[in-house]
Design a protein around this motif. Structure first.
Motif, mmCIF file in Angstrom:
data_model
loop_
_atom_site.group_PDB
_atom_site.id
_atom_site.type_symbol
_atom_site.label_atom_id
_atom_site.label_comp_id
_atom_site.label_asym_id
_atom_site.label_seq_id
_atom_site.Cartn_x
_atom_site.Cartn_y
_atom_site.Cartn_z
ATOM 1 N N TYR A 5 -9.841 9.869 -1.435
ATOM 2 C CA TYR A 5 -10.195 8.530 -1.896
ATOM 3 C C TYR A 5 -9.671 7.509 -0.898
ATOM 4 N N PRO A 6 -10.467 6.496 -0.561
ATOM 5 C CA PRO A 6 -10.008 5.488 0.389
ATOM 6 C C PRO A 6 -9.136 4.422 -0.264
ATOM 7 N N GLY A 7 -8.163 3.944 0.503
ATOM 8 C CA GLY A 7 -7.297 2.860 0.056
ATOM 9 C C GLY A 7 -6.827 2.052 1.249
ATOM 10 N N ARG A 8 -6.290 0.865 0.980
ATOM 11 C CA ARG A 8 -5.857 -0.063 2.034
ATOM 12 C C ARG A 8 -4.337 -0.024 2.172
ATOM 13 N N VAL A 9 -3.872 0.151 3.400
ATOM 14 C CA VAL A 9 -2.438 0.204 3.678
ATOM 15 C C VAL A 9 -1.843 -1.195 3.512
ATOM 16 N N MET A 10 -0.849 -1.297 2.621
ATOM 17 C CA MET A 10 -0.226 -2.578 2.326
ATOM 18 C C MET A 10 1.116 -2.754 3.037
ATOM 19 N N SER A 11 1.859 -1.651 3.208
ATOM 20 C CA SER A 11 3.140 -1.705 3.911
ATOM 21 C C SER A 11 3.418 -0.327 4.491
ATOM 22 N N ILE A 12 4.266 -0.309 5.522
ATOM 23 C CA ILE A 12 4.622 0.941 6.186
ATOM 24 C C ILE A 12 6.131 0.979 6.370
ATOM 25 N N HIS A 13 6.699 2.140 6.043
ATOM 26 C CA HIS A 13 8.131 2.382 6.205
ATOM 27 C C HIS A 13 8.282 3.767 6.826
ATOM 28 N N GLY A 14 8.427 3.825 8.145
ATOM 29 C CA GLY A 14 8.511 5.109 8.830
ATOM 30 C C GLY A 14 7.191 5.845 8.751
ATOM 31 N N THR A 15 7.203 7.065 8.210
ATOM 32 C CA THR A 15 5.975 7.856 8.108
ATOM 33 C C THR A 15 5.296 7.706 6.751
ATOM 34 N N ILE A 61 -15.655 3.359 -2.305
ATOM 35 C CA ILE A 61 -15.021 2.836 -3.520
ATOM 36 C C ILE A 61 -16.091 2.447 -4.538
ATOM 37 N N ASN A 62 -17.137 1.772 -4.075
ATOM 38 C CA ASN A 62 -18.223 1.381 -4.978
ATOM 39 C C ASN A 62 -18.944 2.599 -5.546
ATOM 40 N N LEU A 63 -19.132 3.638 -4.731
ATOM 41 C CA LEU A 63 -19.769 4.856 -5.203
ATOM 42 C C LEU A 63 -18.930 5.522 -6.301
ATOM 43 N N PHE A 64 -17.619 5.611 -6.094
ATOM 44 C CA PHE A 64 -16.747 6.180 -7.121
ATOM 45 C C PHE A 64 -16.807 5.354 -8.401
ATOM 46 N N ARG A 65 -16.882 4.031 -8.292
ATOM 47 C CA ARG A 65 -16.996 3.175 -9.486
ATOM 48 C C ARG A 65 -18.300 3.467 -10.237
ATOM 49 N N GLU A 66 -19.400 3.605 -9.481
ATOM 50 C CA GLU A 66 -20.692 3.910 -10.108
ATOM 51 C C GLU A 66 -20.641 5.250 -10.839
ATOM 52 N N ILE A 67 -20.031 6.249 -10.213
ATOM 53 C CA ILE A 67 -19.917 7.563 -10.842
ATOM 54 C C ILE A 67 -19.099 7.460 -12.118
ATOM 55 N N GLU A 68 -18.005 6.709 -12.079
ATOM 56 C CA GLU A 68 -17.178 6.521 -13.263
ATOM 57 C C GLU A 68 -17.952 5.848 -14.389
ATOM 58 N N GLU A 69 -18.713 4.813 -14.050
ATOM 59 C CA GLU A 69 -19.502 4.105 -15.068
ATOM 60 C C GLU A 69 -20.558 5.012 -15.685
ATOM 61 N N GLU A 70 -21.205 5.830 -14.869
ATOM 62 C CA GLU A 70 -22.247 6.725 -15.370
ATOM 63 C C GLU A 70 -21.683 7.826 -16.265
#
Length: 72
Positions: A5-15, A61-70
């Motif tokens: 699943y895709p997500g946006r990196v908000m912060s990084i601490h080492g690895t 992300i939009n595709l996963f939302r559509e699948i969830e709604e269906e």
């Protein structure tokens, strides 16, 4: 079958970093990718496995939302 699943990196601490998945921030291991804050990453089992372009991530992300709604 495995799902990533895709997500946006908000912060990084080492690895590790915090990744936003549609409003929920989750700790993710970033050791396999060279992500920067603001990048979208594809995550499987708590591990970022690939950096993806923003428009591609949003499409998924939009595709996963559509699948969830269906499935309701």
């Amino acid at each position: 079958m495995c799902v990533a699943y895709p997500g946006r990196v908000m912060s990084i601490h080492g690895t590790h970093g915090m990744v936003d998945f549609s409003g929920t921030e989750v700790p993710v291991n970033l050791a396999m990718v060279r992500a920067k804050i603001g990048d979208y990453v594809l995550v499987h089992a708590g591990m970022a496995i690939q950096i993806v372009k923003k428009d591609e991530a949003i499409d998924w992300i939009n595709l996963f939302r559509e699948i969830e709604e269906e499935s309701k």
